[in-house]
Structures are given as structure tokens and as C-alpha cells.
Design a protein around this motif. Structure first.
Motif, PDB file in Angstrom:
ATOM      1  N   LEU A 285      33.653  47.672  52.135  1.00  0.00           N
ATOM      2  CA  LEU A 285      32.976  47.236  50.915  1.00  0.00           C
ATOM      3  C   LEU A 285      31.498  47.610  50.971  1.00  0.00           C
ATOM      4  CD1 LEU A 285      34.556  43.655  50.715  1.00  0.00           C
ATOM      5  CD2 LEU A 285      35.227  45.655  49.376  1.00  0.00           C
ATOM      6  N   PRO A 286      31.193  48.899  50.978  1.00  0.00           N
ATOM      7  CA  PRO A 286      29.792  49.325  51.125  1.00  0.00           C
ATOM      8  C   PRO A 286      28.884  48.846  49.993  1.00  0.00           C
ATOM      9  CG  PRO A 286      31.170  51.185  50.518  1.00  0.00           C
ATOM     10  CD  PRO A 286      32.096  50.037  50.808  1.00  0.00           C
ATOM     11  N   GLU A 287      29.457  48.547  48.844  1.00  0.00           N
ATOM     12  CA  GLU A 287      28.663  48.049  47.707  1.00  0.00           C
ATOM     13  C   GLU A 287      28.601  46.527  47.690  1.00  0.00           C
ATOM     14  OE1 GLU A 287      27.004  50.248  45.858  1.00  0.00           O
ATOM     15  OE2 GLU A 287      27.892  51.760  47.165  1.00  0.00           O
ATOM     16  N   GLY A 288      29.185  45.882  48.673  1.00  0.00           N
ATOM     17  CA  GLY A 288      29.181  44.423  48.724  1.00  0.00           C
ATOM     18  C   GLY A 288      30.434  43.836  48.103  1.00  0.00           C
ATOM     19  N   TRP A 289      30.465  42.496  48.085  1.00  0.00           N
ATOM     20  CA  TRP A 289      31.633  41.793  47.548  1.00  0.00           C
ATOM     21  C   TRP A 289      31.801  42.152  46.073  1.00  0.00           C
ATOM     22  CZ3 TRP A 289      35.188  39.340  50.361  1.00  0.00           C
ATOM     23  CH2 TRP A 289      36.187  38.653  49.667  1.00  0.00           C
ATOM     24  N   PRO A 290      33.016  42.508  45.663  1.00  0.00           N
ATOM     25  CA  PRO A 290      33.234  42.957  44.281  1.00  0.00           C
ATOM     26  C   PRO A 290      33.117  41.824  43.261  1.00  0.00           C
ATOM     27  CG  PRO A 290      35.316  42.812  45.460  1.00  0.00           C
ATOM     28  CD  PRO A 290      34.236  42.542  46.463  1.00  0.00           C
ATOM     29  N   ALA A 291      32.734  42.194  42.050  1.00  0.00           N
ATOM     30  CA  ALA A 291      32.628  41.231  40.953  1.00  0.00           C
ATOM     31  C   ALA A 291      34.012  40.721  40.555  1.00  0.00           C
ATOM     32  CB  ALA A 291      31.932  41.874  39.760  1.00  0.00           C
ATOM     33  N   VAL A 292      34.994  41.614  40.643  1.00  0.00           N
ATOM     34  CA  VAL A 292      36.365  41.264  40.286  1.00  0.00           C
ATOM     35  C   VAL A 292      37.270  41.667  41.443  1.00  0.00           C
ATOM     36  CG1 VAL A 292      38.249  41.721  38.661  1.00  0.00           C
ATOM     37  CG2 VAL A 292      35.894  41.640  37.838  1.00  0.00           C
ATOM     38  N   LEU A 293      38.108  40.747  41.839  1.00  0.00           N
ATOM     39  CA  LEU A 293      39.033  41.049  42.927  1.00  0.00           C
ATOM     40  C   LEU A 293      40.341  41.557  42.320  1.00  0.00           C
ATOM     41  CD1 LEU A 293      38.626  40.931  45.952  1.00  0.00           C
ATOM     42  CD2 LEU A 293      39.748  38.710  45.977  1.00  0.00           C
ATOM     43  N   ASP A 294      40.270  42.763  41.719  1.00  0.00           N
ATOM     44  CA  ASP A 294      41.447  43.390  41.139  1.00  0.00           C
ATOM     45  C   ASP A 294      42.334  43.904  42.279  1.00  0.00           C
ATOM     46  OD1 ASP A 294      40.045  45.588  42.078  1.00  0.00           O
ATOM     47  OD2 ASP A 294      39.630  46.406  40.089  1.00  0.00           O
ATOM     48  N   ASP A 295      43.433  44.547  41.934  1.00  0.00           N
ATOM     49  CA  ASP A 295      44.369  45.000  42.957  1.00  0.00           C
ATOM     50  C   ASP A 295      43.722  45.926  43.980  1.00  0.00           C
ATOM     51  OD1 ASP A 295      46.414  43.499  41.882  1.00  0.00           O
ATOM     52  OD2 ASP A 295      47.364  45.179  40.842  1.00  0.00           O
ATOM     53  N   ALA A 296      42.914  46.865  43.525  1.00  0.00           N
ATOM     54  CA  ALA A 296      42.290  47.829  44.436  1.00  0.00           C
ATOM     55  C   ALA A 296      41.333  47.122  45.402  1.00  0.00           C
ATOM     56  CB  ALA A 296      41.546  48.906  43.652  1.00  0.00           C
ATOM     57  N   HIS A 297      40.515  46.229  44.873  1.00  0.00           N
ATOM     58  CA  HIS A 297      39.578  45.512  45.742  1.00  0.00           C
ATOM     59  C   HIS A 297      40.303  44.507  46.630  1.00  0.00           C
ATOM     60  CE1 HIS A 297      36.367  46.948  42.943  1.00  0.00           C
ATOM     61  NE2 HIS A 297      35.849  47.214  44.129  1.00  0.00           N
ATOM     62  N   ARG A 298      41.324  43.859  46.103  1.00  0.00           N
ATOM     63  CA  ARG A 298      42.099  42.905  46.905  1.00  0.00           C
ATOM     64  C   ARG A 298      42.725  43.625  48.113  1.00  0.00           C
ATOM     65  NH1 ARG A 298      43.474  38.333  44.908  1.00  0.00           N
ATOM     66  NH2 ARG A 298      43.604  39.137  42.780  1.00  0.00           N
ATOM     67  N   PHE A 299      43.214  44.841  47.886  1.00  0.00           N
ATOM     68  CA  PHE A 299      43.783  45.621  48.982  1.00  0.00           C
ATOM     69  C   PHE A 299      42.719  45.936  50.029  1.00  0.00           C
ATOM     70  CE2 PHE A 299      44.801  49.674  51.030  1.00  0.00           C
ATOM     71  CZ  PHE A 299      45.990  49.310  51.662  1.00  0.00           C
ATOM     72  N   LYS A 300      41.535  46.362  49.589  1.00  0.00           N
ATOM     73  CA  LYS A 300      40.454  46.670  50.526  1.00  0.00           C
ATOM     74  C   LYS A 300      40.077  45.447  51.358  1.00  0.00           C
ATOM     75  CE  LYS A 300      38.203  50.312  47.848  1.00  0.00           C
ATOM     76  NZ  LYS A 300      36.964  50.696  47.162  1.00  0.00           N
ATOM     77  N   VAL A 301      39.953  44.306  50.683  1.00  0.00           N
ATOM     78  CA  VAL A 301      39.582  43.073  51.381  1.00  0.00           C
ATOM     79  C   VAL A 301      40.681  42.663  52.355  1.00  0.00           C
ATOM     80  CG1 VAL A 301      39.140  40.600  51.070  1.00  0.00           C
ATOM     81  CG2 VAL A 301      38.001  42.268  49.586  1.00  0.00           C
ATOM     82  N   ALA A 302      41.922  42.709  51.911  1.00  0.00           N
ATOM     83  CA  ALA A 302      43.041  42.322  52.779  1.00  0.00           C
ATOM     84  C   ALA A 302      43.140  43.238  53.996  1.00  0.00           C
ATOM     85  CB  ALA A 302      44.350  42.349  51.985  1.00  0.00           C
TER      86      ALA A 302
END
Length: 156
Positions: free
Chosen positions: A86-103
């Protein structure tokens, strides 16, 4: 690194010699000067052909165990993985793409954590997902205030 050169000879001695050549007394000091670099990036800086990221991880853990600072080491590993995922920091929306990155990031963090800390990492990961940090949050080192709340320095 597919030719196995990182594992030739005394890799621990080679790793520590490279750290000393760069003016540091310990691998930890070298790594802390680059708190958001991945383990692979640290390995490349120490010897692209004959140092592997897993060797850096092993060396950092050994130093943390000797110094009784394993929890801080574990937070540092998360910072490195977070910076990559997450080089840009915690996402504004935890959509599927971001949820996958976080998981994926949290799963890797758990996998890299020593057994003594896996339960705490699991709880910290759950807390991070249950109460997300501010949008854009980026831990820049193991002493980040939020990380210290999620995974405080106490005896395990």
C-alpha cells in the motif's frame, strides 16, 4: 539468485561483513536506516548475487531475539510489507482490489512472524480490519504510534 549462490559458504558471516562494510554495527541498524525497504531490497543492497531476503529476515530476527526486541522486529516487518502493498497508504475504500492487497499483506505478515508472536499478529490484523486506520495512513517505522497500540512492546 536461482543458482543458489546466497547459500554458498558461511552466508551469516557474509551478511554481517556486508553490513560492516557499509558502516553499520548490526544488520538491525542497517535495516532501520531503511525502514520501508522490503527484505528483498535490503538483500539487494547487501549483495544482489549472494544475499537473499530470507537471510536478511533470519538475521534481523536473530538480532531481535538477542536484544529481546522481537515485537519491534515484528512491527518492522509489517512496515516493510505495508510499504510494498500500500505505497499510497490505507485506501479510502476497501473494494475487492484493495481488500485483496490488504489480506495478502496481513497473511504474509503472519507467515513471517515468529511462532511466539503469531497469535498477537492475528489479533492485530483483526483489529486493523475491524477499525481501519485513517485514509492514507502509512507507518514509516516500527515505532509508529498506531502500530504500538496494535502490537505493544510487552513480554510474550
Amino acid at each position: 539468485m536461482s543458482d543458489g549462490r546466497p547459500w554458498d559458504g558461511d552466508w551469516r558471516a557474509r551478511l554481517h561483513a556486508r553490513v560492516r562494510e557499509r558502516g553499520y554495527d548490526s544488520l538491525t541498524a542497517f535495516a532501520e536506516a531503511r525502514p520501508t525497504d522490503t527484505l528483498v531490497a535490503l538483500a539487494r543492497q547487501l549483495g544482489e548475487e549472494d544475499i537473499a531476503g530470507v537471510q536478511v529476515l533470519s538475521g534481523l530476527l536473530a538480532e531481535a531475539e538477542r536484544a529481546r526486541r522481537v515485537t519491534r522486529f515484528v512491527r518492522g516487518v509489517l512496515v516493510r510489507m505495508y510499504s510494498q502493498a500500500l505505497p499510497e497508504g490505507w485506501p479510502a475504500v476497501l473494494d475487492d482490489a484493495h481488500r485483496f492487497k490488504v489480506a495478502k499483506m496481513l497473511g504474509r505478515w503472519f507467515a513471517y512472524a515468529p511462532e511466539t508472536h503469531q497469535e498477537r499478529v492475528d489479533r492485530a490484523s483483526d483489529a486493523l480490519l475491524a477499525t481501519p486506520p485513517p485514509i492514507g495512513w502509512r507507518p514509516l517505522g516500527p515505532d509508529d504510534e498506531l502500530l504500538r497500540v496494535l502490537l505493544p512492546d510487552d513480554t510474550v
